[in-house]
Scaffold this motif. Structure first.
Motif, PDB file in Angstrom:
ATOM      1  N   LEU A   2       5.465 -10.416  18.404  1.00  0.00           N
ATOM      2  CA  LEU A   2       7.142 -10.129  17.220  1.00  0.00           C
ATOM      3  C   LEU A   2       8.212 -10.204  16.696  1.00  0.00           C
ATOM      4  CD1 LEU A   2       8.726 -10.527  21.363  1.00  0.00           C
ATOM      5  CD2 LEU A   2       7.249  -8.340  19.968  1.00  0.00           C
ATOM      6  N   GLU A   3       6.859 -11.705  15.654  1.00  0.00           N
ATOM      7  CA  GLU A   3       7.708 -12.150  14.353  1.00  0.00           C
ATOM      8  C   GLU A   3       8.500 -11.030  13.779  1.00  0.00           C
ATOM      9  OE1 GLU A   3       4.416 -14.879  14.446  1.00  0.00           O
ATOM     10  OE2 GLU A   3       6.002 -14.651  15.604  1.00  0.00           O
ATOM     11  N   ARG A   5      10.028  -8.108  14.288  1.00  0.00           N
ATOM     12  CA  ARG A   5      11.029  -7.818  14.741  1.00  0.00           C
ATOM     13  C   ARG A   5      12.224  -8.276  13.873  1.00  0.00           C
ATOM     14  NH1 ARG A   5       8.727  -5.709  20.111  1.00  0.00           N
ATOM     15  NH2 ARG A   5       6.796  -4.526  19.119  1.00  0.00           N
ATOM     16  N   THR A   6      12.182  -9.803  13.982  1.00  0.00           N
ATOM     17  CA  THR A   6      13.270  -9.842  13.636  1.00  0.00           C
ATOM     18  C   THR A   6      14.005 -10.215  12.166  1.00  0.00           C
ATOM     19  OG1 THR A   6      12.512 -12.535  13.774  1.00  0.00           O
ATOM     20  CG2 THR A   6      13.536 -12.539  15.936  1.00  0.00           C
ATOM     21  N   ARG A  30      14.655  -7.012  24.716  1.00  0.00           N
ATOM     22  CA  ARG A  30      12.904  -6.705  24.777  1.00  0.00           C
ATOM     23  C   ARG A  30      12.031  -6.208  23.651  1.00  0.00           C
ATOM     24  NH1 ARG A  30      10.217  -2.934  29.690  1.00  0.00           N
ATOM     25  NH2 ARG A  30       8.652  -3.271  28.940  1.00  0.00           N
ATOM     26  N   TYR A  31      13.313  -5.754  22.657  1.00  0.00           N
ATOM     27  CA  TYR A  31      12.873  -5.474  21.144  1.00  0.00           C
ATOM     28  C   TYR A  31      12.272  -6.499  20.237  1.00  0.00           C
ATOM     29  CZ  TYR A  31      12.108  -3.827  16.198  1.00  0.00           C
ATOM     30  OH  TYR A  31      11.353  -3.624  15.420  1.00  0.00           O
ATOM     31  N   THR A  33      12.470 -10.037  21.746  1.00  0.00           N
ATOM     32  CA  THR A  33      11.830 -10.802  22.173  1.00  0.00           C
ATOM     33  C   THR A  33      10.849 -10.752  23.321  1.00  0.00           C
ATOM     34  OG1 THR A  33      13.121 -11.229  24.124  1.00  0.00           O
ATOM     35  CG2 THR A  33      14.102 -12.547  21.918  1.00  0.00           C
ATOM     36  N   GLY A  34      10.390  -9.965  23.447  1.00  0.00           N
ATOM     37  CA  GLY A  34       9.474  -9.615  24.445  1.00  0.00           C
ATOM     38  C   GLY A  34      10.145  -9.425  25.886  1.00  0.00           C
ATOM     39  N   ARG A 127      15.263  -0.725  15.389  1.00  0.00           N
ATOM     40  CA  ARG A 127      14.063   0.120  16.553  1.00  0.00           C
ATOM     41  C   ARG A 127      13.959   1.167  16.040  1.00  0.00           C
ATOM     42  NH1 ARG A 127      17.266  -0.668  21.460  1.00  0.00           N
ATOM     43  NH2 ARG A 127      17.092   1.720  21.777  1.00  0.00           N
ATOM     44  N   GLU A 134       3.878  -0.740  19.202  1.00  0.00           N
ATOM     45  CA  GLU A 134       5.287  -0.122  19.760  1.00  0.00           C
ATOM     46  C   GLU A 134       4.374   1.872  20.545  1.00  0.00           C
ATOM     47  OE1 GLU A 134       8.292  -0.814  17.179  1.00  0.00           O
ATOM     48  OE2 GLU A 134       9.529  -0.907  19.124  1.00  0.00           O
TER      49      GLU A 134
END
Ligand code: ZN
Ligand code: ZN
Length: 357
Positions: A2-3, A5-6, A30-31, A33-34, A127, A134
């Motif tokens: 997820l890294e 994604r930030t 959710r996107y 942090t899960g 997103r 995904e």
């Protein structure tokens, strides 16, 4: 995983000169942090991603959340403001499209000299481009559609109620592993096919009708959305013609998709094709919508869209023709934009199909 994604969120801090970004929208949470629970907050700064929740979710968060810090609050907005004061945040961006006005008022009243920057367009792309994980979820959800329709197809015949078909599809999708229905399924037969959003009714299917079925589920939080239109035995030449026009319009639009192309232009491809065959007045809605953690999200393909296709974007391509008193056809697939075109995620064949009676 997820890294990455930030990255987009942190770029916004820079671009908008913010000390922190307050994220309250669950799909965004959710996107980033899960976290799949239904209450929580995320604060993103240049240094850290902090997830906050109340005690109902702490265990789940420790299990699921990818963040530098997980904090528990008793009162949500107090917890948020405590954190923002601790990190000495002066300018904080928030999701202007979804944060309730009353919540913003409280933040403003209790937040002292914090400046609240409303973000709208800037957040839309957060997103927008789907990563491999995904896409896997989107493909699995689409695969459930294929298998569920296979199970239910034998019961799509004259004398069956539309709503029973919708219910059987929902059961089949859930049995396969789908998390929920993606929306209220549309099963619209005969003249009801002229209703673009004709949610399944107690009407009985009849021979000689077209039946449009728009359905989908969710897997790993990601949605499937697909529309098929079938003929129940022989249908009139006019209905058959409409089907072929819609299918051609869909194919034209898909051929136009590649990175950089405007989605207004993609919409126009389908719209012009339908207009050229004399049905221009009967395609009233936009061509498609983005799909991911939400069933309708950025981007939009419509005559008013200002969005451009980017590699990794996922959206629906769903032209239709709806004629009051006669019926209608919609054909919908979900596609992902690739380096030089697009690829279908949904898998059900869309050639004209006559169901035997
Ligand atoms: Zn749909
Ligand atoms: Zn759709």
């Amino acid at each position: 995983m997820l890294e990455n994604r930030t990255f987009g969120a942190r770029r916004l801090l820079d671009e908008c000169k913010l000390d922190a970004l307050l994220i309250c929208n669950l799909p965004n949470i959710r996107y980033l942090t899960g976290f799949s629970g239904t209450d929580g907050v995320v604060v993103v700064t240049a240094q850290a991603v902090c997830f906050l929740c109340d005690s109902r979710y702490t265990t789940q968060a420790r299990d699921q959340v990818v963040a530098d810090q997980i904090r528990e609050y008793k009162v949500k907005l107090d917890g948020v403001l405590d954190l923002l004061r601790e990190i000495n945040a002066r300018r904080v961006g928030f999701e202007a499209d979804v944060l309730p006005y009353a919540v913003w008022e409280t933040l403003r009243d209790k937040g002292g000299d914090i400046f609240w920057e409303p973000l709208s367009r800037q957040l839309r792309g957060l997103r927008g481009r789907k990563d491999a994980a995904e896409l896997e979820c989107l493909e699995q959800a689409a695969q459930f559609n294929v298998e569920a329709l296979d199970t239910v197809l034998p019961m799509i015949r004259p004398g069956v109620r539309e709503c029973d078909i919708a219910l059987e599809l929902e059961f089949a999708l859930r049995r396969l592993g789908g998390e929920d229905r993606a929306f209220d399924f549309i099963v619209a037969s005969g003249e009801r096919g002229a209703l673009p959003h004709g949610v399944a009714s107690d009407k009985l299917l009849q021979a000689g009708e077209l039946v449009t079925v728009d359905f989908g589920t969710r897997y790993g939080g990601y949605h499937s959305d697909e529309t098929v239109t079938f003929a129940l035995g022989e249908v009139s030449a006019r209905l058959r013609e409409i089907y072929e026009v819609v299918l051609e319009a869909q194919q034209r639009a898909m051929t136009a998709i590649r990175p950089g192309v405007s989605l207004r232009q993609v919409d126009a491809q389908a719209r012009q094709c339908i207009a050229a065959r004399g049905f221009g007045d009967y395609f009233g809605h936009g061509l498609g919508h983005g799909l991911g953690l939400e069933v309708h999200e950025y981007p939009t393909a419509s005559p008013r869209s200002e969005d451009l296709a980017e590699e990794g974007m996922v959206f629906s391509v769903e032209p239709g023709i709806y004629i009051e008193g006669l019926g209608g056809v919609r054909i919908e697939d979900t596609v992902v934009v690739t380096a030089n075109g697009c690829r279908k995620i949904t898998r059900i064949p869309k050639e004209f199909k006559v169901l035997s009676l």
